[in-house]
Design an enzyme around this catalytic site. Structure first.
Site, PDB file in Angstrom:
ATOM      1  N   TYR A  64     -10.010  -4.983   2.735  1.00 54.83           N
ATOM      2  CA  TYR A  64      -9.323  -3.779   3.230  1.00 54.83           C
ATOM      3  C   TYR A  64      -9.527  -2.655   2.201  1.00 54.83           C
ATOM      4  CZ  TYR A  64      -5.103  -1.588   5.460  1.00 54.83           C
ATOM      5  OH  TYR A  64      -4.210  -0.780   6.108  1.00 54.83           O
TER       6      TYR A  64
ATOM      7  N   ARG B  98       9.677   5.628  -3.180  1.00 57.87           N
ATOM      8  CA  ARG B  98       9.978   6.593  -4.239  1.00 57.87           C
ATOM      9  C   ARG B  98      11.427   7.021  -4.222  1.00 57.87           C
ATOM     10  NH1 ARG B  98       5.760  10.187  -2.526  1.00 57.87           N
ATOM     11  NH2 ARG B  98       3.903   9.261  -3.451  1.00 57.87           N
TER      12      ARG B  98
ATOM     13  N   ARG C 158      -8.667  -6.850  13.307  1.00 58.90           N
ATOM     14  CA  ARG C 158      -7.857  -6.126  14.274  1.00 58.90           C
ATOM     15  C   ARG C 158      -8.698  -4.936  14.704  1.00 58.90           C
ATOM     16  NH1 ARG C 158      -4.278  -7.113  17.972  1.00 58.90           N
ATOM     17  NH2 ARG C 158      -2.614  -5.578  18.152  1.00 58.90           N
TER      18      ARG C 158
ATOM     19  N   GLU D 235      -3.770   6.401  18.811  1.00 58.40           N
ATOM     20  CA  GLU D 235      -4.419   5.218  18.232  1.00 58.40           C
ATOM     21  C   GLU D 235      -3.715   3.950  18.722  1.00 58.40           C
ATOM     22  OE1 GLU D 235      -5.172   5.680  14.012  1.00 58.40           O
ATOM     23  OE2 GLU D 235      -5.022   3.511  13.695  1.00 58.40           O
TER      24      GLU D 235
ATOM     25  N   ARG E 104       0.045   5.635  16.318  1.00 57.44           N
ATOM     26  CA  ARG E 104       0.170   6.975  15.764  1.00 57.44           C
ATOM     27  C   ARG E 104      -0.616   7.974  16.603  1.00 57.44           C
ATOM     28  NH1 ARG E 104      -2.462   5.193   9.877  1.00 57.44           N
ATOM     29  NH2 ARG E 104      -4.172   4.048  10.766  1.00 57.44           N
TER      30      ARG E 104
ATOM     31  N   ARG F  89       0.828  -1.202   0.000  1.00 58.42           N
ATOM     32  CA  ARG F  89       0.000   0.000   0.000  1.00 58.42           C
ATOM     33  C   ARG F  89       0.870   1.263   0.000  1.00 58.42           C
ATOM     34  NH1 ARG F  89      -5.215   0.141   2.028  1.00 58.42           N
ATOM     35  NH2 ARG F  89      -4.808   1.967   3.329  1.00 58.42           N
TER      36      ARG F  89
ATOM     37  N   ASP G 142     -10.367   1.067   0.672  1.00 55.16           N
ATOM     38  CA  ASP G 142     -10.346   2.499   0.969  1.00 55.16           C
ATOM     39  C   ASP G 142     -11.679   3.100   0.536  1.00 55.16           C
ATOM     40  OD1 ASP G 142      -7.885   3.010   2.192  1.00 55.16           O
ATOM     41  OD2 ASP G 142      -6.835   2.869   0.275  1.00 55.16           O
TER      42      ASP G 142
HETATM   43  P1  FAD Z   1     -18.415   1.161   7.579  1.00 52.92           P
HETATM   44  O1  FAD Z   1     -17.995   2.574   7.535  1.00 52.92           O
HETATM   45  O2  FAD Z   1     -17.781   0.254   8.600  1.00 52.92           O
HETATM   46  O3  FAD Z   1     -19.983   1.127   7.766  1.00 52.92           O
HETATM   47  C1  FAD Z   1     -20.708  -0.023   8.155  1.00 52.92           C
HETATM   48  C2  FAD Z   1     -21.821   0.434   9.072  1.00 52.92           C
HETATM   49  O4  FAD Z   1     -22.671  -0.676   9.335  1.00 52.92           O
HETATM   50  C3  FAD Z   1     -21.325   0.926  10.431  1.00 52.92           C
HETATM   51  O5  FAD Z   1     -21.782   2.222  10.690  1.00 52.92           O
HETATM   52  C4  FAD Z   1     -21.887  -0.103  11.417  1.00 52.92           C
HETATM   53  O6  FAD Z   1     -22.246   0.478  12.658  1.00 52.92           O
HETATM   54  C5  FAD Z   1     -23.104  -0.603  10.663  1.00 52.92           C
HETATM   55  N1  FAD Z   1     -23.514  -1.941  11.071  1.00 52.92           N
HETATM   56  C6  FAD Z   1     -22.770  -3.069  11.086  1.00 52.92           C
HETATM   57  N2  FAD Z   1     -23.486  -4.101  11.547  1.00 52.92           N
HETATM   58  C7  FAD Z   1     -24.722  -3.620  11.816  1.00 52.92           C
HETATM   59  C8  FAD Z   1     -25.895  -4.203  12.340  1.00 52.92           C
HETATM   60  N3  FAD Z   1     -25.931  -5.486  12.693  1.00 52.92           N
HETATM   61  N4  FAD Z   1     -26.996  -3.433  12.513  1.00 52.92           N
HETATM   62  C9  FAD Z   1     -26.953  -2.111  12.198  1.00 52.92           C
HETATM   63  N5  FAD Z   1     -25.857  -1.504  11.697  1.00 52.92           N
HETATM   64  C10 FAD Z   1     -24.755  -2.251  11.513  1.00 52.92           C
HETATM   65  N6  FAD Z   1     -10.032   4.945   3.577  1.00 52.92           N
HETATM   66  C11 FAD Z   1      -9.486   5.918   2.801  1.00 52.92           C
HETATM   67  O7  FAD Z   1      -9.847   6.037   1.635  1.00 52.92           O
HETATM   68  N7  FAD Z   1      -8.561   6.784   3.314  1.00 52.92           N
HETATM   69  C12 FAD Z   1      -8.135   6.721   4.605  1.00 52.92           C
HETATM   70  O8  FAD Z   1      -7.297   7.518   5.031  1.00 52.92           O
HETATM   71  C13 FAD Z   1      -8.684   5.704   5.441  1.00 52.92           C
HETATM   72  N8  FAD Z   1      -8.306   5.597   6.718  1.00 52.92           N
HETATM   73  C14 FAD Z   1      -8.827   4.606   7.497  1.00 52.92           C
HETATM   74  C15 FAD Z   1      -8.387   4.521   8.810  1.00 52.92           C
HETATM   75  C16 FAD Z   1      -8.895   3.535   9.633  1.00 52.92           C
HETATM   76  C17 FAD Z   1      -8.426   3.437  11.052  1.00 52.92           C
HETATM   77  C18 FAD Z   1      -9.847   2.612   9.117  1.00 52.92           C
HETATM   78  C19 FAD Z   1     -10.388   1.496   9.990  1.00 52.92           C
HETATM   79  C20 FAD Z   1     -10.291   2.693   7.824  1.00 52.92           C
HETATM   80  C21 FAD Z   1      -9.777   3.697   6.990  1.00 52.92           C
HETATM   81  N9  FAD Z   1     -10.216   3.842   5.675  1.00 52.92           N
HETATM   82  C22 FAD Z   1      -9.663   4.820   4.878  1.00 52.92           C
HETATM   83  C23 FAD Z   1     -11.253   2.962   5.090  1.00 52.92           C
HETATM   84  C24 FAD Z   1     -12.671   3.535   5.203  1.00 52.92           C
HETATM   85  O9  FAD Z   1     -12.999   3.732   6.558  1.00 52.92           O
HETATM   86  C25 FAD Z   1     -13.627   2.530   4.593  1.00 52.92           C
HETATM   87  O10 FAD Z   1     -13.276   2.224   3.269  1.00 52.92           O
HETATM   88  C26 FAD Z   1     -15.100   2.962   4.577  1.00 52.92           C
HETATM   89  O11 FAD Z   1     -15.445   3.744   5.668  1.00 52.92           O
HETATM   90  C27 FAD Z   1     -15.945   1.711   4.573  1.00 52.92           C
HETATM   91  O12 FAD Z   1     -17.313   2.013   4.438  1.00 52.92           O
HETATM   92  P2  FAD Z   1     -18.365   0.846   4.664  1.00 52.92           P
HETATM   93  O13 FAD Z   1     -19.689   1.424   4.408  1.00 52.92           O
HETATM   94  O14 FAD Z   1     -17.946  -0.346   3.915  1.00 52.92           O
HETATM   95  O15 FAD Z   1     -18.194   0.415   6.206  1.00 52.92           O
HETATM   96  N1  UDP Z   2       3.473   0.693   7.941  1.00 50.65           N
HETATM   97  C1  UDP Z   2       4.669   0.637   8.613  1.00 50.65           C
HETATM   98  N2  UDP Z   2       5.202   1.788   9.118  1.00 50.65           N
HETATM   99  C2  UDP Z   2       4.592   2.984   8.982  1.00 50.65           C
HETATM  100  C3  UDP Z   2       3.365   3.041   8.292  1.00 50.65           C
HETATM  101  C4  UDP Z   2       2.833   1.868   7.790  1.00 50.65           C
HETATM  102  O1  UDP Z   2       5.236  -0.437   8.773  1.00 50.65           O
HETATM  103  O2  UDP Z   2       5.128   3.998   9.475  1.00 50.65           O
HETATM  104  C5  UDP Z   2       2.914  -0.586   7.421  1.00 50.65           C
HETATM  105  C6  UDP Z   2       1.985  -1.268   8.428  1.00 50.65           C
HETATM  106  O3  UDP Z   2       2.130  -2.655   8.292  1.00 50.65           O
HETATM  107  C7  UDP Z   2       0.624  -0.830   7.977  1.00 50.65           C
HETATM  108  C8  UDP Z   2       0.804  -0.827   6.467  1.00 50.65           C
HETATM  109  O4  UDP Z   2       2.134  -0.344   6.263  1.00 50.65           O
HETATM  110  O5  UDP Z   2      -0.393  -1.728   8.409  1.00 50.65           O
HETATM  111  C9  UDP Z   2      -0.186   0.033   5.696  1.00 50.65           C
HETATM  112  O6  UDP Z   2      -0.072   1.368   6.142  1.00 50.65           O
HETATM  113  P1  UDP Z   2      -1.237   2.425   5.935  1.00 50.65           P
HETATM  114  O7  UDP Z   2      -0.737   3.739   6.408  1.00 50.65           O
HETATM  115  O8  UDP Z   2      -1.738   2.296   4.563  1.00 50.65           O
HETATM  116  O9  UDP Z   2      -2.307   1.844   6.970  1.00 50.65           O
HETATM  117  P2  UDP Z   2      -3.779   2.332   7.360  1.00 50.65           P
HETATM  118  O10 UDP Z   2      -3.806   3.822   7.199  1.00 50.65           O
HETATM  119  O11 UDP Z   2      -4.694   1.576   6.464  1.00 50.65           O
HETATM  120  O12 UDP Z   2      -3.871   1.913   8.776  1.00 50.65           O
END
Ligand code: FAD
Ligand code: UDP
Length: 368
Positions: A347, A174, A247, A299, A279, A170, A349
């Site tokens: 996983y 560069r 996780r 986090e 982080r 991911r 985005d």
């Molecule tokens: P979700 O947002 O998980 O929505 C699912 C919903 O269903 C939730 O609100 C949940 O409460 C509801 N639900 C589940 N089960 C039930 C039930 N039984 N009854 C009623 N409701 C229910 N993407 C990026 O593009 N850029 C980023 O920088 C980025 N950072 C991230 C950082 C973190 C820590 C995480 C975890 C994800 C990140 N993502 C990022 C990914 C992004 O969050 C997801 O791609 C997107 O939000 C997923 O949308 P979704 O609708 O699939 O799921």
């Molecule tokens: N990662 C790492 N060091 C860093 C940042 C990321 O080893 O400083 C690794 C780690 O395994 C992480 C993966 O790269 O799970 C993907 O990073 P990303 O920032 O895309 O993770 P997310 O934002 O989805 O948590």
């Protein structure tokens, strides 16, 4: 009677609801949380949009999806450039000439490549099969030891040898002095936060919050012609093939009163093994905030149990095989559409979830 019951007010459910209501369909969207937006939800505190479920930066290479989200809100020019703190030493991310220069004193791309090749050669990896081997073959052992191993093992709670290689791919590597975390053509943060997008998407749907689908399954079964399900797929099938692992995370969020700028960047990664969090997010910097105070979130990765939030699917071989069995069942359903990060055990985005929801709409409505 509704046309669609949409379980989950996250991005997948919201895009589906928006497109279906645009076609005149009646949608009921439910969520077990007390707000819409799923993981992209922003909570406003001290005038700052707090990314409650972790930092979310929108980025995509897909012009159609970029235009689509810009139809709901304007994006700012934010470019993600997190830094890594390894025991007090600061390195630029993603791995680029700034990182290599700070670490080895090398100045040219040729010198950096030679250094990586030399370290790779010493370990002798030809076909990387896990995250550790993949990381070493991309950036060598020094970066692996200082910036990857500790962070990864905290993040995932297991050895980097037991993790799939794709996770580390991911991150760009560069050989230019460019700290932009993403290679994508488009990037930014919605001005006013992600809630603006979700609120507009759900404008024409009925929404019920704090309702768990499984608590009221019978009531909901007769309420709509079709269901769009975005929760965990194994839970939908009552875990008959076993539990899919995730996780989880814990966020410790604090208002910092004595400074308006805590760390000078949205994200600082703590890449050593001993710091318990991965982080720190300083939310105001996503929107160039000028508030007097600042808000930070530490986090902490934690073990996932059924009682806490499933954040990251653990796509190892065993879980993927289990998922395939659930998917076979899902493919046979006539009246249920499975989508999003949890139902597809992927996983994804944000841009990928939006793309997947638009594909589901296309499949559902075709040219209708
Ligand atoms: P979700 O947002 O998980 O929505 C699912 C919903 O269903 C939730 O609100 C949940 O409460 C509801 N639900 C589940 N089960 C039930 C039930 N039984 N009854 C009623 N409701 C229910 N993407 C990026 O593009 N850029 C980023 O920088 C980025 N950072 C991230 C950082 C973190 C820590 C995480 C975890 C994800 C990140 N993502 C990022 C990914 C992004 O969050 C997801 O791609 C997107 O939000 C997923 O949308 P979704 O609708 O699939 O799921
Ligand atoms: N990662 C790492 N060091 C860093 C940042 C990321 O080893 O400083 C690794 C780690 O395994 C992480 C993966 O790269 O799970 C993907 O990073 P990303 O920032 O895309 O993770 P997310 O934002 O989805 O948590």
């Amino acid at each position: 009677m509704y046309d669609y019951l949409i379980v989950g007010a996250g991005l997948f459910g919201s895009v589906f609801a928006y497109e279906a209501t645009k076609k005149g369909k009646k949608c009921l969207v439910i969520d077990k949380r007390n707000h819409i937006g799923g993981n992209v939800y922003n909570e406003k505190k001290e005038g700052i949009n707090v990314h409650k479920y972790g930092a979310h930066i929108f980025h995509t290479n897909n012009e159609q999806i970029w235009n689509y989200v810009n139809g709901f809100v304007e994006f700012n020019r934010y470019t993600h450039s997190p830094v890594a703190n390894y025991k007090g030493e600061i390195y630029n991310l993603p791995f680029n000439m700034n990182t290599f220069n700070k670490l080895w004193g090398v100045v040219t791309p040729k010198e950096a490549k030679e250094k990586i090749e030399e370290q790779k050669g010493r370990v002798g990896i030809n076909n990387p099969t896990n995250l550790e081997e993949q990381a070493i073959s991309l950036v060598g052992t020094d970066i692996y030891e200082k910036l990857i191993k500790g962070y990864t093992e905290k993040q995932w709670g297991r050895s980097a040898k037991d993790l799939p290689a794709f996770i580390i791919k991911r991150l760009p590597v560069r050989f230019t002095y460019d700290n932009n975390y993403f290679n994508d053509k488009y990037q930014g943060i919605p001005i006013g936060g992600y809630n603006v997008i979700i609120e507009k998407m759900l404008e024409k749907s009925d929404v019920r919050l704090e309702v768990d689908y499984f608590d009221k399954k019978e009531e909901f079964e007769g309420i709509a012609h079709k269901t769009v399900y975005t929760g965990m797929i194994d839970q939908y099938y009552d875990y008959i093939y076993g539990v899919l692992e995730y996780r989880s995370l814990k966020f410790e969020t604090n208002v910092v009163e004595d400074t308006d700028n805590f760390q000078g960047n949205t994200i600082v990664n703590y890449t050593d093994r001993d710091t318990p969090y991965t982080r720190i997010i300083e939310h105001k910097h996503f929107e160039y905030g000028t508030q007097e105070k600042t808000i930070i979130s530490k986090e902490y990765p934690i073990e996932w149990k059924k009682c806490n939030e499933p954040y990251y699917p653990i796509n190892n071989q065993q879980n993927n095989e289990t998922y395939r069995k659930y998917k076979e069942l899902a493919d046979g359903e006539q009246n249920v559409i499975f989508g999003g990060r949890l139902a597809n055990y992927n996983y994804y985005d944000m841009h990928q979830v939006i793309g997947a929801a638009l594909v589901a709409i296309e499949k559902e409505f075709g040219d209708k």
